[in-house]
Design a protein around this motif. Sequence first.
Motif, PDB file in Angstrom:
ATOM      1  N   THR A 131       0.834  -1.208   0.000  1.00  0.00           N
ATOM      2  CA  THR A 131       0.000   0.000   0.000  1.00  0.00           C
ATOM      3  C   THR A 131       0.859   1.244   0.000  1.00  0.00           C
ATOM      4  O   THR A 131       0.598   2.213  -0.731  1.00  0.00           O
ATOM      5  CB  THR A 131      -0.940   0.001   1.216  1.00  0.00           C
ATOM      6  OG1 THR A 131      -1.803  -1.143   1.152  1.00  0.00           O
ATOM      7  CG2 THR A 131      -1.788   1.262   1.250  1.00  0.00           C
ATOM      8  N   ARG A 136      -1.547   4.182  -6.001  1.00  0.00           N
ATOM      9  CA  ARG A 136      -2.615   5.008  -5.432  1.00  0.00           C
ATOM     10  C   ARG A 136      -2.059   5.954  -4.372  1.00  0.00           C
ATOM     11  O   ARG A 136      -2.389   7.145  -4.353  1.00  0.00           O
ATOM     12  CB  ARG A 136      -3.705   4.128  -4.819  1.00  0.00           C
ATOM     13  CG  ARG A 136      -4.534   3.358  -5.818  1.00  0.00           C
ATOM     14  CD  ARG A 136      -5.590   2.540  -5.128  1.00  0.00           C
ATOM     15  NE  ARG A 136      -6.561   3.382  -4.422  1.00  0.00           N
ATOM     16  CZ  ARG A 136      -7.496   2.891  -3.605  1.00  0.00           C
ATOM     17  NH1 ARG A 136      -7.553   1.581  -3.374  1.00  0.00           N
ATOM     18  NH2 ARG A 136      -8.352   3.702  -3.015  1.00  0.00           N
ATOM     19  N   PHE A 137      -1.220   5.423  -3.486  1.00  0.00           N
ATOM     20  CA  PHE A 137      -0.657   6.253  -2.423  1.00  0.00           C
ATOM     21  C   PHE A 137       0.324   7.270  -3.003  1.00  0.00           C
ATOM     22  O   PHE A 137       0.365   8.431  -2.572  1.00  0.00           O
ATOM     23  CB  PHE A 137       0.040   5.381  -1.387  1.00  0.00           C
ATOM     24  CG  PHE A 137       0.688   6.169  -0.284  1.00  0.00           C
ATOM     25  CD1 PHE A 137      -0.073   6.899   0.612  1.00  0.00           C
ATOM     26  CD2 PHE A 137       2.070   6.198  -0.159  1.00  0.00           C
ATOM     27  CE1 PHE A 137       0.522   7.633   1.628  1.00  0.00           C
ATOM     28  CE2 PHE A 137       2.675   6.927   0.851  1.00  0.00           C
ATOM     29  CZ  PHE A 137       1.897   7.652   1.745  1.00  0.00           C
ATOM     30  N   GLU A 229      -5.767   9.591   4.555  1.00  0.00           N
ATOM     31  CA  GLU A 229      -5.958   8.812   3.332  1.00  0.00           C
ATOM     32  C   GLU A 229      -5.179   7.503   3.388  1.00  0.00           C
ATOM     33  O   GLU A 229      -5.647   6.464   2.907  1.00  0.00           O
ATOM     34  CB  GLU A 229      -5.534   9.636   2.114  1.00  0.00           C
ATOM     35  CG  GLU A 229      -6.464  10.781   1.779  1.00  0.00           C
ATOM     36  CD  GLU A 229      -7.856  10.285   1.422  1.00  0.00           C
ATOM     37  OE1 GLU A 229      -7.970   9.305   0.666  1.00  0.00           O
ATOM     38  OE2 GLU A 229      -8.832  10.866   1.916  1.00  0.00           O
ATOM     39  N   LEU A 233      -6.678   3.730   2.992  1.00  0.00           N
ATOM     40  CA  LEU A 233      -6.166   2.729   2.053  1.00  0.00           C
ATOM     41  C   LEU A 233      -5.754   1.452   2.776  1.00  0.00           C
ATOM     42  O   LEU A 233      -6.015   0.337   2.305  1.00  0.00           O
ATOM     43  CB  LEU A 233      -4.971   3.302   1.287  1.00  0.00           C
ATOM     44  CG  LEU A 233      -5.256   4.459   0.322  1.00  0.00           C
ATOM     45  CD1 LEU A 233      -3.957   4.965  -0.287  1.00  0.00           C
ATOM     46  CD2 LEU A 233      -6.223   4.032  -0.778  1.00  0.00           C
ATOM     47  N   GLU A 236      -8.810  -0.552   3.912  1.00  0.00           N
ATOM     48  CA  GLU A 236      -9.369  -1.269   2.756  1.00  0.00           C
ATOM     49  C   GLU A 236      -8.564  -2.534   2.461  1.00  0.00           C
ATOM     50  O   GLU A 236      -9.130  -3.600   2.188  1.00  0.00           O
ATOM     51  CB  GLU A 236      -9.380  -0.358   1.532  1.00  0.00           C
ATOM     52  CG  GLU A 236     -10.399   0.764   1.585  1.00  0.00           C
ATOM     53  CD  GLU A 236     -10.344   1.632   0.338  1.00  0.00           C
ATOM     54  OE1 GLU A 236      -9.519   1.345  -0.552  1.00  0.00           O
ATOM     55  OE2 GLU A 236     -11.133   2.598   0.252  1.00  0.00           O
TER      56      GLU A 236
END
Length: 319
Positions: A131, A136-137, A229, A233, A236
């Motif tokens: 992650t 995305r990060f 955020e 993440l 999830e």
Amino acid sequence: MGIHKLDASECRLVIDASQLHMKTTDDVPPLSGIASQNRALKALEFGLDIRQPRFHVVAVGDPGTGRTFSSRAMAKRVAKGRPTPDDVLLLPNPNKPSEPTVLSLPAGQGRPFVDAMEELHSALVDSLRTTLEGERFKRLRARLERQVRAEESRLEGQLEQVAAELGLALERSDSEIKVALLVGAGGEEDDAPDEPSDEAMQTVSEAVESFEEQLVNIQEQADRDLRSELQRLLVEAIKACFDPVRDEYGERERIHGFLTDVEAVVCREIRTLVDEIRGEETPSLARGIVVPTLLTEHEPDAGAPVVEVPYPTLTALFG
């Protein structure tokens, strides 16, 4: 019965070879089980089959007569016909770590459950790393950095405008902001003052201080947004790791409750770790939070276990 001395012919048994239904010993199948001692074996089986507390069987005889072998073999035979005990596991207690709970599963199912939780822990650790390293990060962090730079540029423009209205020019470096007179700001070059007025310096100093405070607030807000955020993440990713295990074991109420508690604790721990990490550290997850301990395991339909204690104490025997 009288006592008399035996002669040599009475010390051996002579059998007529015609009475043996074989040509050679190769024709004789191997002997299985325990030879002879039928009465003793029946008594041993009877004693072992008594299922009462504090009841024991003592086998007495000379060394080499098969006491240990016979007792072991008969105990295994009797135990084979008894129910196989459950596998026993010690589950981590997320709410009270010092008080783990006990879970019983049918024989042969304890080890697969522990293996599944081991795989879950590995998947959680991998998801934490991937992650932080994922696109995305990275995109999220880059967007927040752009926002910070844009706000910084806007605030710096406002600061320069305030300074220009006072006839001052600002030169900003990484560690300081220098103030100087604008060229031609004081009229004719010979009449221009060499230093800014105290009033102008006071005003620009206040503006610089406000600029730096706003800059700090913007950066802190960006850090909070980034951590928030990141927590989202990670949560999830954690839920995605738990889903396969819950699908496999979720029908069992005890396991479903355990997985729910562990997931909640893992999410809470990760949120806390994200708030505490500095720089590029990756949040870690202790194995003991997730993986249970297998205390006893048995093969399905193996019967009751037979435990050998070479030198049992009186306490072990009689309580």
